[in-house]
Design a protein around this motif. Structure first.
Motif, short mmCIF file in Angstrom:
data_model
loop_
_atom_site.label_atom_id
_atom_site.label_comp_id
_atom_site.label_asym_id
_atom_site.label_seq_id
_atom_site.Cartn_x
_atom_site.Cartn_y
_atom_site.Cartn_z
N ASN A 1 0.82 -1.21 0.00
CA ASN A 1 0.00 0.00 0.00
C ASN A 1 0.85 1.26 0.00
OD1 ASN A 1 -2.53 -1.40 0.19
ND2 ASN A 1 -2.04 -1.84 2.34
N LYS A 2 2.12 1.12 -0.46
CA LYS A 2 3.05 2.24 -0.35
C LYS A 2 3.45 2.84 -1.69
CE LYS A 2 5.14 0.74 4.02
NZ LYS A 2 6.42 0.40 4.71
N TYR A 3 3.75 1.99 -2.68
CA TYR A 3 4.34 2.48 -3.91
C TYR A 3 3.64 1.93 -5.16
CZ TYR A 3 8.20 3.23 -0.61
OH TYR A 3 8.95 3.60 0.47
N PHE A 4 3.78 2.70 -6.25
CA PHE A 4 3.33 2.19 -7.54
C PHE A 4 4.30 2.66 -8.62
CE2 PHE A 4 1.51 6.41 -7.48
CZ PHE A 4 1.48 6.83 -8.81
N LEU A 5 4.31 1.93 -9.72
CA LEU A 5 5.23 2.20 -10.82
C LEU A 5 4.47 2.16 -12.14
CD1 LEU A 5 8.26 2.32 -12.00
CD2 LEU A 5 8.01 -0.15 -12.22
N ASN A 6 4.63 3.18 -12.97
CA ASN A 6 4.12 3.18 -14.33
C ASN A 6 5.30 3.01 -15.28
OD1 ASN A 6 1.48 3.77 -13.42
ND2 ASN A 6 1.88 5.96 -13.50
N ALA A 7 5.24 2.04 -16.18
CA ALA A 7 6.38 1.80 -17.06
C ALA A 7 5.93 1.22 -18.39
CB ALA A 7 7.38 0.85 -16.39
N ILE A 8 6.74 1.44 -19.41
CA ILE A 8 6.54 0.83 -20.72
C ILE A 8 7.74 -0.06 -21.00
CG2 ILE A 8 6.40 1.22 -23.21
CD1 ILE A 8 4.85 3.77 -22.63
N TYR A 9 7.46 -1.34 -21.18
CA TYR A 9 8.49 -2.33 -21.48
C TYR A 9 8.30 -2.85 -22.91
CZ TYR A 9 10.03 -2.64 -16.63
OH TYR A 9 10.53 -2.36 -15.39
N TYR A 10 9.23 -3.67 -23.33
CA TYR A 10 9.15 -4.31 -24.65
C TYR A 10 9.16 -5.81 -24.42
CZ TYR A 10 9.94 -4.99 -29.65
OH TYR A 10 9.80 -5.34 -30.97
N CYS A 11 8.17 -6.50 -24.99
CA CYS A 11 8.01 -7.93 -24.70
C CYS A 11 8.16 -8.77 -25.97
CB CYS A 11 6.67 -8.20 -24.03
SG CYS A 11 5.23 -8.13 -25.15
N SER A 12 8.17 -10.08 -25.80
CA SER A 12 8.26 -11.01 -26.92
C SER A 12 6.88 -11.18 -27.56
CB SER A 12 8.75 -12.37 -26.43
OG SER A 12 7.75 -13.00 -25.64
N PRO A 13 6.82 -11.66 -28.81
CA PRO A 13 5.52 -11.93 -29.44
C PRO A 13 4.66 -12.91 -28.64
CG PRO A 13 7.24 -11.90 -31.10
CD PRO A 13 7.93 -11.83 -29.76
N LEU A 14 5.29 -13.91 -28.00
CA LEU A 14 4.54 -14.87 -27.19
C LEU A 14 3.90 -14.19 -26.00
CD1 LEU A 14 3.63 -17.70 -26.41
CD2 LEU A 14 5.85 -18.04 -25.29
N ASP A 15 4.66 -13.33 -25.31
CA ASP A 15 4.09 -12.62 -24.16
C ASP A 15 3.03 -11.61 -24.61
OD1 ASP A 15 5.65 -14.09 -22.51
OD2 ASP A 15 7.13 -12.53 -22.13
N ASN A 16 3.16 -11.10 -25.81
CA ASN A 16 2.12 -10.25 -26.40
C ASN A 16 0.80 -11.01 -26.46
OD1 ASN A 16 0.40 -8.81 -28.18
ND2 ASN A 16 2.12 -7.98 -29.31
N ILE A 17 0.86 -12.26 -26.90
CA ILE A 17 -0.34 -13.10 -26.99
C ILE A 17 -0.92 -13.38 -25.60
CG2 ILE A 17 -1.17 -15.41 -27.62
CD1 ILE A 17 0.84 -15.35 -29.93
N ILE A 18 -0.05 -13.68 -24.64
CA ILE A 18 -0.51 -13.96 -23.28
C ILE A 18 -1.26 -12.76 -22.70
CG2 ILE A 18 0.26 -14.36 -20.90
CD1 ILE A 18 2.53 -16.06 -22.05
N ILE A 19 -0.67 -11.58 -22.85
CA ILE A 19 -1.29 -10.36 -22.31
C ILE A 19 -2.59 -10.04 -23.03
CG2 ILE A 19 -0.98 -7.88 -21.97
CD1 ILE A 19 2.07 -8.49 -21.75
#
Length: 217
Positions: free
Chosen positions: A166-184
């Motif tokens: 309940n203390k911190y949060f992070l906003n970020a943009i990462y780059y993923c693999s095509p397989l993880d693209n499908i999972i998400i």
């Protein structure tokens, strides 16, 4: 013109030798190595992305095994460390994913507020983003995400919002693999929080990295 052609021909063997030497160096670094002392295989891979899924098989309350996955994020070091409690250069799981989305260039908007340079990792950025109509400030755009953007890639960019307790949060943009693209994109119900809660940003060592923001209650 003829002189220029002769010079190019003379340089070609050196160019090919240089490329071959570089490829051989990468090949040698990626070759699996058997460690005699630990009776284990040390294996490496060449990745263009800085987050990756880990398959898990949690035991459900009814005693049955379910299949799920959680995500680990590359822990850049120096002035862009994600998590001070983890080693530089390791993939770490830290916090709970509150929101995760593959960016759509026709729907979403990312506006760079500042682009910066790290001596080791290269260019990174801070941005404001609008994802599916939701606005996010102070978004950390990772070096590999910036590299993919600069190379003209349009797919596999991931916006993720992580909460740590309940203390911190992070906003970020990462780059993923095509397989993880499908999972998400299609298997979001299979994404779970990393089982190792000890790696959350507020503990046990040194607190969060510079991009974590304090939750205001």
């Amino acid at each position: 013109m003829k002189t220029f052609q002769i010079l190019v021909l003379l340089m070609l063997p050196f160019i090919f030798y240089s490329c071959s030497e570089k490829e051989n160096d990468v090949y040698e670094r990626l070759t699996p190595e058997y460690d005699v002392e630990y009776k284990s295989i040390i294996d490496k891979e060449l990745l263009k992305y800085d987050m990756k899924s880990v398959i898990d098989a949690p035991l459900k309350d009814n005693g049955k095994i379910d299949f799920a996955c959680y995500f680990k994020f590359f822990n850049y070091g120096g002035d862009i460390t994600l998590f001070n409690g983890g080693g530089d250069g390791w993939f770490v799981c830290v916090g709970e994913i509150k929101y995760i989305e593959i960016l759509d260039e026709d729907r979403d908007n990312v506006m760079f507020e500042g682009r910066y340079q790290n001596d080791k990792y290269g260019e990174w950025a801070l941005a404001d983003a609008t994802i599916k109509g939701h606005s996010f400030k102070n978004v950390f755009v990772t070096p590999l995400a910036m590299n993919a953007y600069n190379e003209g890639e349009t797919d596999c960019f991931v916006f993720v919002q992580l909460f740590s307790g309940n203390k911190y949060f992070l906003n970020a943009i990462y780059y993923c693999s095509p397989l993880d693209n499908i999972i998400i994109s299609y298997c979001r119900d299979r994404i779970i929080t990393c089982p190792d809660a000890s790696l959350w940003a507020e503990g046990p060592t040194n607190g969060p990295g510079r991009f974590w923001q304090t939750i205001i209650k």
